[in-house]
Design a protein around this motif. Sequence first.
Motif, PDB file in Angstrom:
ATOM      1  N   GLU A 255       0.855  -1.196   0.000  1.00 45.49           N
ATOM      2  CA  GLU A 255       0.000   0.000   0.000  1.00 45.49           C
ATOM      3  C   GLU A 255       0.877   1.227   0.000  1.00 45.49           C
TER       4      GLU A 255
ATOM      5  N   GLN B  14       1.373   5.585  -0.703  1.00 46.54           N
ATOM      6  CA  GLN B  14       0.694   6.876  -0.624  1.00 46.54           C
ATOM      7  C   GLN B  14       1.336   7.814  -1.630  1.00 46.54           C
TER       8      GLN B  14
ATOM      9  N   LYS C 121       2.560  11.810  -2.553  1.00 42.67           N
ATOM     10  CA  LYS C 121       2.914  13.100  -1.968  1.00 42.67           C
ATOM     11  C   LYS C 121       2.872  14.112  -3.105  1.00 42.67           C
TER      12      LYS C 121
ATOM     13  N   LEU D 153       5.137   7.065  -2.080  1.00 46.30           N
ATOM     14  CA  LEU D 153       5.813   6.757  -0.812  1.00 46.30           C
ATOM     15  C   LEU D 153       5.273   5.488  -0.178  1.00 46.30           C
TER      16      LEU D 153
ATOM     17  N   ASN E 103       5.442   4.200   3.833  1.00 44.73           N
ATOM     18  CA  ASN E 103       5.882   4.588   5.185  1.00 44.73           C
ATOM     19  C   ASN E 103       6.776   5.827   5.155  1.00 44.73           C
ATOM     20  N   GLY E 104       6.447   6.773   4.327  1.00 47.13           N
ATOM     21  CA  GLY E 104       7.191   8.034   4.266  1.00 47.13           C
ATOM     22  C   GLY E 104       8.470   7.966   3.428  1.00 47.13           C
TER      23      GLY E 104
ATOM     24  N   LYS F 286      10.420   7.222  -0.238  1.00 49.01           N
ATOM     25  CA  LYS F 286      10.066   7.282  -1.662  1.00 49.01           C
ATOM     26  C   LYS F 286      10.361   5.956  -2.363  1.00 49.01           C
TER      27      LYS F 286
ATOM     28  N   LEU G  78      -5.266   8.508  -1.656  1.00 47.23           N
ATOM     29  CA  LEU G  78      -3.905   8.028  -1.351  1.00 47.23           C
ATOM     30  C   LEU G  78      -3.029   9.149  -0.780  1.00 47.23           C
TER      31      LEU G  78
ATOM     32  N   TYR H  19      -0.925  11.526   1.121  1.00 50.11           N
ATOM     33  CA  TYR H  19      -0.088  11.419   2.328  1.00 50.11           C
ATOM     34  C   TYR H  19      -0.092  12.712   3.149  1.00 50.11           C
ATOM     35  N   LEU H  20      -0.250  13.842   2.463  1.00 48.14           N
ATOM     36  CA  LEU H  20      -0.036  15.131   3.142  1.00 48.14           C
ATOM     37  C   LEU H  20      -1.305  15.727   3.738  1.00 48.14           C
ATOM     38  N   GLN H  21      -2.461  15.166   3.426  1.00 49.96           N
ATOM     39  CA  GLN H  21      -3.706  15.799   3.858  1.00 49.96           C
ATOM     40  C   GLN H  21      -3.685  16.096   5.365  1.00 49.96           C
TER      41      GLN H  21
ATOM     42  N   ARG I 293      -1.577  17.682   7.078  1.00 47.23           N
ATOM     43  CA  ARG I 293      -0.254  17.777   7.720  1.00 47.23           C
ATOM     44  C   ARG I 293       0.326  19.172   7.608  1.00 47.23           C
TER      45      ARG I 293
END
Length: 328
Positions: free
Chosen positions: A175, A177, A179, A185, A187-188, A190, A277, A279-281, A283
């Motif tokens: 899975e 995400q 950015k 990404l 788990n953060g 790339k 997907l 990631y930044l929403q 943040r």
Amino acid sequence: MAEHTMRQQILEQFLADPEVILSGEDLSQRLGISRAAVWKHIRQLRTLGYQIDAVPSRGYRLTTQADLLLPAAVQSGLETISIGHRVEYFAETDSTNLRAMELAEQGAQEGTVVIADCQNGGRGRMGRRWSSPAGVNLYTSIILRPDMAPIQAAQLTFLSAVATARAFEAVAGIEVQVKWPNDILVNGCKIAGLLNELSAETEGVHHVVLGIGANLNMSREQFPDDLRRPATSVLLETGQTVSRVAFAQELYRQLDRLYPLYQQQGFVPIRLAWEALFYLQGRKVEVDCGADVFTGMVAGLADDGALLLDLEQGGQQVIYAGDVSVAD
Ligand code: BTN
């Protein structure tokens, strides 16, 4: 002749017949170069990751990697409508985006894809390099000829991000995400990058090249030491290798579905799939736009794909291009 073109030609001599053993003399005659030059190129190919064995008193043999992204393998069972109907393969090239832009200028049809086993000038965003060792990852560029205004072309980055994310999920069970605007990404870290390039004039787009680099079977040692941000691969995440051919095929199938959807229904379905997907929403981020640096909370995406930032000092900033770092 450029050094990499010569290396490409040496590889082609081997790839034409997987069983072949070629002596230094054979190669020197076929390519019109000295035996010393042959030896130099063989050494360079080895450092690029190609396994070329010396067979005593006979010559060299390329140990064919089973998972070579050759056109016949990629097209076998692909069953797409347009993406991948023509596949241009390079054992080594500077950048698949450059090759695809050239082919597009020469009139290559929509859906033509370029694949390289290895790039010696892989291009990343903002003039950075994209590390592209041989035999492990996917480096591909896809030619599209959309009927759209140049301003809309950025939306295609979101389309290729969704297609790439789905390929990771389907083939590697990972899975991922996304950015904004174009990193994939896990788990953060790339795991893939996207670089779209455009040829357009005010009235419309001539062609767009979707460049996608996916880290599949890259080992820890193959990543450059000077990475600005943490990076990963399928191998590092799962401990298992993944078929490059299967990944490429799934990516092309996803693009083959999403692109007509975009043409028929516009950006909304792509945006919704992408936001799922995101990631930044919500943040806190810092966005470096060159001249300005903005800090704020990510509020979402605008209808045209711009990033909406609720600024710390109040007010909302619409960002069309910039480098985003998570600040919380
Ligand atoms: C980034 O995240 O900076 C974008 C990286 C894009 C890399 C791919 S690999 C295939 C294509 N050819 C290139 O030279 N770059 C893109």
